[in-house]
Design a protein around this motif. Structure first.
Motif, PDB file in Angstrom:
ATOM      1  N   LEU A  84       0.827  -1.204   0.000  1.00  0.00           N
ATOM      2  CA  LEU A  84       0.000   0.000   0.000  1.00  0.00           C
ATOM      3  C   LEU A  84       0.863   1.256   0.000  1.00  0.00           C
ATOM      4  N   VAL A  85       1.911   1.247   0.820  1.00  0.00           N
ATOM      5  CA  VAL A  85       2.811   2.406   0.872  1.00  0.00           C
ATOM      6  C   VAL A  85       3.434   2.648  -0.496  1.00  0.00           C
ATOM      7  N   ARG A  86       3.785   1.576  -1.178  1.00  0.00           N
ATOM      8  CA  ARG A  86       4.377   1.688  -2.505  1.00  0.00           C
ATOM      9  C   ARG A  86       3.436   2.368  -3.495  1.00  0.00           C
ATOM     10  N   ARG A  87       2.131   2.288  -3.223  1.00  0.00           N
ATOM     11  CA  ARG A  87       1.139   2.902  -4.104  1.00  0.00           C
ATOM     12  C   ARG A  87       0.625   4.232  -3.566  1.00  0.00           C
ATOM     13  N   GLY A  88       1.341   4.792  -2.604  1.00  0.00           N
ATOM     14  CA  GLY A  88       0.989   6.111  -2.108  1.00  0.00           C
ATOM     15  C   GLY A  88      -0.149   6.146  -1.116  1.00  0.00           C
ATOM     16  N   VAL A  89      -0.438   5.029  -0.474  1.00  0.00           N
ATOM     17  CA  VAL A  89      -1.513   4.978   0.521  1.00  0.00           C
ATOM     18  C   VAL A  89      -0.926   5.220   1.906  1.00  0.00           C
ATOM     19  N   PRO A  90      -1.400   6.233   2.634  1.00  0.00           N
ATOM     20  CA  PRO A  90      -0.945   6.399   4.023  1.00  0.00           C
ATOM     21  C   PRO A  90      -1.567   5.307   4.890  1.00  0.00           C
ATOM     22  N   VAL A  91      -0.780   4.694   5.724  1.00  0.00           N
ATOM     23  CA  VAL A  91      -1.283   3.593   6.552  1.00  0.00           C
ATOM     24  C   VAL A  91      -1.038   3.902   8.021  1.00  0.00           C
ATOM     25  N   SER A  92      -1.845   3.288   8.857  1.00  0.00           N
ATOM     26  CA  SER A  92      -1.576   3.307  10.297  1.00  0.00           C
ATOM     27  C   SER A  92      -1.143   1.907  10.686  1.00  0.00           C
ATOM     28  N   ALA A  93      -0.134   1.813  11.537  1.00  0.00           N
ATOM     29  CA  ALA A  93       0.387   0.518  11.956  1.00  0.00           C
ATOM     30  C   ALA A  93       0.940   0.649  13.362  1.00  0.00           C
ATOM     31  N   PRO A  94       0.726  -0.350  14.202  1.00  0.00           N
ATOM     32  CA  PRO A  94       1.278  -0.301  15.559  1.00  0.00           C
ATOM     33  C   PRO A  94       2.775  -0.543  15.549  1.00  0.00           C
ATOM     34  N   SER A  95       3.432  -0.186  16.637  1.00  0.00           N
ATOM     35  CA  SER A  95       4.875  -0.408  16.739  1.00  0.00           C
ATOM     36  C   SER A  95       5.198  -1.888  16.890  1.00  0.00           C
ATOM     37  N   GLN A  96       4.247  -2.675  17.428  1.00  0.00           N
ATOM     38  CA  GLN A  96       4.424  -4.112  17.550  1.00  0.00           C
ATOM     39  C   GLN A  96       3.353  -4.814  16.737  1.00  0.00           C
ATOM     40  N   ALA A  97       3.746  -5.828  15.982  1.00  0.00           N
ATOM     41  CA  ALA A  97       2.821  -6.517  15.092  1.00  0.00           C
ATOM     42  C   ALA A  97       1.960  -7.505  15.869  1.00  0.00           C
ATOM     43  N   ARG A  98       0.963  -6.985  16.564  1.00  0.00           N
ATOM     44  CA  ARG A  98       0.014  -7.795  17.323  1.00  0.00           C
ATOM     45  C   ARG A  98      -1.399  -7.339  16.972  1.00  0.00           C
ATOM     46  N   LEU A  99      -2.347  -8.285  17.028  1.00  0.00           N
ATOM     47  CA  LEU A  99      -3.725  -7.914  16.724  1.00  0.00           C
ATOM     48  C   LEU A  99      -4.253  -6.905  17.731  1.00  0.00           C
ATOM     49  N   GLY A 100      -3.944  -7.106  19.003  1.00  0.00           N
ATOM     50  CA  GLY A 100      -4.410  -6.160  20.018  1.00  0.00           C
ATOM     51  C   GLY A 100      -3.865  -4.770  19.778  1.00  0.00           C
ATOM     52  N   ALA A 101      -2.583  -4.686  19.399  1.00  0.00           N
ATOM     53  CA  ALA A 101      -1.989  -3.386  19.108  1.00  0.00           C
ATOM     54  C   ALA A 101      -2.612  -2.768  17.867  1.00  0.00           C
ATOM     55  N   LEU A 102      -2.943  -3.595  16.886  1.00  0.00           N
ATOM     56  CA  LEU A 102      -3.614  -3.100  15.683  1.00  0.00           C
ATOM     57  C   LEU A 102      -4.952  -2.474  16.044  1.00  0.00           C
ATOM     58  N   VAL A 103      -5.706  -3.139  16.882  1.00  0.00           N
ATOM     59  CA  VAL A 103      -7.007  -2.608  17.287  1.00  0.00           C
ATOM     60  C   VAL A 103      -6.846  -1.311  18.065  1.00  0.00           C
ATOM     61  N   ARG A 104      -5.859  -1.248  18.956  1.00  0.00           N
ATOM     62  CA  ARG A 104      -5.641  -0.011  19.717  1.00  0.00           C
ATOM     63  C   ARG A 104      -5.274   1.148  18.792  1.00  0.00           C
TER      64      ARG A 104
END
Length: 375
Positions: A252-272
């Motif tokens: 997505l970043v390669r196609r110019g899409v701004p993304v949100s992502a947690p600092s740790q790759a966890r589902l709980g962190a993604l939801v937060r």
């Protein structure tokens, strides 16, 4: 596909953090877990796996790779995924090779790409020696090349498709690489939910889409076909692309899409991360002595959630862009998800008034149109 979550709230109570928002889930294996985490916070969830994982327990290539590891015990093991390592060991057990395989892997320098892989390694009684902060294959390969792999055998547990660039980098550093294919990605058995999610993204009728793997992001864009650019434009603006980590976000970043992502790759962190991000995108205004907040498919009036259908919600968004300003029926017609005629605008306004349940917020200005009352 399952969809829905309770979004009602008691009078006078603040809605759940994600009440009034619609979120798409493209994961397959952990879709129920992620959907439950989002629903628990009040979100309406659209589950639409972009890919499915096909185990290769009886695959000839996996059996050959296992025998290759037994014949040439690896000096290094790259454990890339938890499901992959568990699947490999389970397949070896079904072939009567579990003990010998664990024996040769126990003597290897084990690198776990992320916490799930680390958990699978430790559950198998093996010892992991290093993990990258970024949880990326690229950092793993860089670490191994710096450490030195000349003359060594590296067993690379693949996650999905082959990644020849990493194999080549290790081979150019002098390693002999055994690729271990434990599963592969395949299209979803039923593509209808994914195409419906694409419709919702293109129509800006979801507020966020979650991705837990880079192949899933690629698969959604591929499935969009001639609407790919429309989907990308939605993800670049109105629809939040929320990824579990930077590796997942890369397509997505390669196609110019701004993304949100947690600092740790966890589902709980993604939801937060989603809980932090989506409410910041809301619009709050004061109209007719009431505090009005616009969420994805709902309005919050003085703390009470009012879910709305797409047409009245579209009218409310248009009116809220300039509170107090009169918008004509023609202007409002252009905002409707499925434009028809001016009668459709009148119906949408009527449903908006009924849904808000607060009198005199939406005013009719004779022969001109409608506005939100701000005085």
């Amino acid at each position: 596909m399952t969809e829905g979550a309770r979004t009602a709230t008691r009078p006078g109570r603040t809605p759940h953090e994600l009440a009034g928002f619609t979120i798409g889930v493209t994961a397959d294996r952990r879709r129920d877990e992620l959907a439950a985490l989002l629903q628990r916070r009040g979100a309406r969830v659209v589950v639409a796996p972009a890919l499915r994982i096909v185990p290769l327990t009886d695959d000839t290539e996996l059996r050959e790779a296992t025998h290759a590891c037994l014949n040439r015990p690896p000096d290094v093991l790259m454990a890339n995924t938890g499901i992959g390592m568990r699947g490999w060991l389970e397949a070896a057990e079904s072939w009567g090779l579990n003990g010998p395989l664990r024996g040769v892997l126990s003597r290897a320098y084990v690198v776990a790409r992320g916490p799930e892989a680390r958990g699978a390694i430790r559950a198998a009684g093996l010892r992991d020696r290093w993990s990258p902060d970024s949880e990326s294959c690229e950092e793993v390969v860089e670490h191994l090349v710096r450490r030195g792999v000349a003359g060594q055998v590296v067993a690379m547990q693949l996650h999905g498709d082959r990644q020849p660039e990493y194999t080549t980098a290790l081979e150019e550093a002098g390693a002999a690489v055994i690729e271990v294919p434990v599963y592969r990605w395949a299209p979803p058995t039923d593509p209808a939910p994914l195409h419906r999610l694409i419709d919702l993204v293109a129509g800006r009728l979801v507020d966020a889409v979650t991705f837990t793997s880079a192949p899933a992001a690629e698969a959604l864009l591929h499935a969009a076909g001639d609407r790919t650019e429309t989907v990308l434009e939605a993800l670049r603006g109105h629809v939040l692309a929320s990824c579990v980590g930077p590796v997942t976000a890369e397509p997505l970043v390669r196609r110019g899409v701004p993304v949100s992502a947690p600092s740790q790759a966890r589902l709980g962190a993604l939801v937060r991360t989603i809980v932090d991000e989506l409410p910041r995108r809301t619009v709050t205004i004061r109209v007719a002595e009431h505090l009005l907040t616009l969420r994805g498919h709902a309005a919050v009036i003085d703390g009470e959630l009012r879910p709305l259908a797409p047409a009245p919600m579209a009218v409310l968004r248009a009116l809220a862009t300039s509170p107090g300003r009169v918008l004509s029926r023609t202007a409002l017609l252009r905002t409707l998800p499925r434009g028809a005629d001016e009668h459709a605008v009148e119906m949408a306004v009527a449903r908006l008034r009924a849904g808000l349940r607060v009198p005199r917020v939406v005013q009719t200005v004779i022969k001109r149109g409608y506005r939100l009352r701000v005085d």
